[in-house]
Scaffold this motif. Structure first.
Motif, short mmCIF file in Angstrom:
data_model
loop_
_atom_site.label_atom_id
_atom_site.label_comp_id
_atom_site.label_asym_id
_atom_site.label_seq_id
_atom_site.Cartn_x
_atom_site.Cartn_y
_atom_site.Cartn_z
N HIS A 104 0.86 -1.18 0.00
CA HIS A 104 0.00 0.00 0.00
C HIS A 104 0.90 1.23 0.00
O HIS A 104 1.61 1.49 0.98
CB HIS A 104 -0.91 -0.01 1.23
N TYR A 105 0.85 1.99 -1.08
CA TYR A 105 1.66 3.20 -1.24
C TYR A 105 0.81 4.43 -0.97
O TYR A 105 -0.36 4.48 -1.34
CB TYR A 105 2.24 3.28 -2.66
N LYS A 106 1.42 5.42 -0.38
CA LYS A 106 0.72 6.67 -0.14
C LYS A 106 0.52 7.40 -1.47
O LYS A 106 1.43 7.51 -2.28
CB LYS A 106 1.54 7.55 0.81
N ASN A 107 -0.71 7.86 -1.70
CA ASN A 107 -1.07 8.62 -2.90
C ASN A 107 -0.80 7.83 -4.19
O ASN A 107 -0.41 8.40 -5.20
CB ASN A 107 -0.32 9.95 -2.96
N SER A 108 -0.98 6.51 -4.13
CA SER A 108 -0.77 5.70 -5.33
C SER A 108 -1.64 4.45 -5.23
O SER A 108 -2.23 4.18 -4.19
CB SER A 108 0.71 5.31 -5.47
N ASN A 124 -2.66 0.48 -5.01
CA ASN A 124 -2.15 -0.68 -4.30
C ASN A 124 -1.73 -1.75 -5.30
O ASN A 124 -2.36 -1.94 -6.34
CB ASN A 124 -3.21 -1.24 -3.36
N ARG A 137 10.09 4.21 -1.96
CA ARG A 137 8.82 4.86 -1.63
C ARG A 137 8.22 4.25 -0.38
O ARG A 137 8.28 3.03 -0.19
CB ARG A 137 7.84 4.72 -2.80
N ALA A 141 5.82 2.52 2.05
CA ALA A 141 4.76 1.56 1.80
C ALA A 141 4.64 0.60 2.97
O ALA A 141 5.64 0.28 3.63
CB ALA A 141 5.03 0.77 0.51
N ASN A 142 3.44 0.16 3.25
CA ASN A 142 3.18 -0.91 4.20
C ASN A 142 2.77 -2.14 3.41
O ASN A 142 1.99 -2.04 2.46
CB ASN A 142 2.08 -0.54 5.19
#
Length: 225
Positions: A43-47, A49, A212, A214-215
């Motif tokens: 899970h990327y911020k502002n992008s 999944n 980047r 990401a979780n």
């Protein structure tokens, strides 16, 4: 058009991702076959999944040689699933308990579905030891992509794991993964277990993926027979 540009930018993140999310740990499994299901998502911020389900078949050829063939797919936001390629993993035990640290050699060749995308080769040592009920792992792998006959820079990837052998069906621990050139470093809590013929592991990783934030969630389930 913008959406497809984003997808194109995310595809390299899954090109050689298996050992970025699943720790290689080699045992004597001579004569044992397995169906091996793996899944990870990031899970990327502002992008968007990204996720990758995989299914493989493994076999312990001898007490020192394990082999597995795996097919891979990629998903964006839980849909738009596409087949990305296959990989062939071969691991060789070099020691079997005669030293404090067990050593194995891990090898992997990944072939993209599209021939023009080339293939990836990975090789490196697998180290494992145990202190009372605590299992410790450290792996170092060199990865290189071969794209249309061109040799790209070699990537150094690492894996580590701490696992407390509490119960056969539940063992807590920690896992960490990273790639030096990609500026990726991920770590987090993990659980492991074996119930009958089923082995499982899962982890939730925090950090950076290809530079980047990401979780990531990862899981692996093996059915042994």
């Amino acid at each position: 058009m913008k959406r497809w540009l984003v997808l194109a930018g995310l595809l390299p993140l899954v090109a050689s991702a298996e050992t970025g999310y699943y720790l290689v740990s080699v045992y004597d499994v001579e004569g044992q076959a397995s169906i091996d299901y793996k899944y990870w998502n990031a899970h990327y911020k502002n992008s968007r999944n990204v996720a990758s389900p995989e299914i493989g078949v493994g076999y312990g050829v001898t007490s020192r040689w394990y082999t597995e063939l795996t097919a891979q797919w990629v998903q964006f936001d839980g849909r738009q699933t596409r087949h990305t390629g296959v990989e062939w993993q071969n691991d060789f035990l070099l020691t079997q308990g005669q030293f404090d640290v067990d050593v194995a050699l891990h090898t992997l060749v990944e072939r993209a579905r599209r021939r023009d995308k080339g293939y990836v080769v990975e090789i490196g040592p697998v180290l494992q030891t145990q202190v009372w009920r605590t299992q410790l792992n450290l792996n170092l792998f060199w990865q290189r992509e071969f794209d249309n006959g061109l040799r790209n820079a070699t990537e150094l990837a690492y894996q580590w794991q701490v696992k407390q052998r509490w119960k056969p069906w539940l063992a807590p621990g920690l896992q960490g993964f990273g790639e030096r050139r990609a500026h990726s470093h991920r770590a987090g809590p993990a659980i492991f277990g074996e119930i009958g013929r089923v082995k499982y592991e899962a982890a939730y990783l925090f950090g950076r993926n290809s530079g980047r934030a990401a979780n990531s969630f990862t899981m692996r389930v093996q059915y042994l027979f």
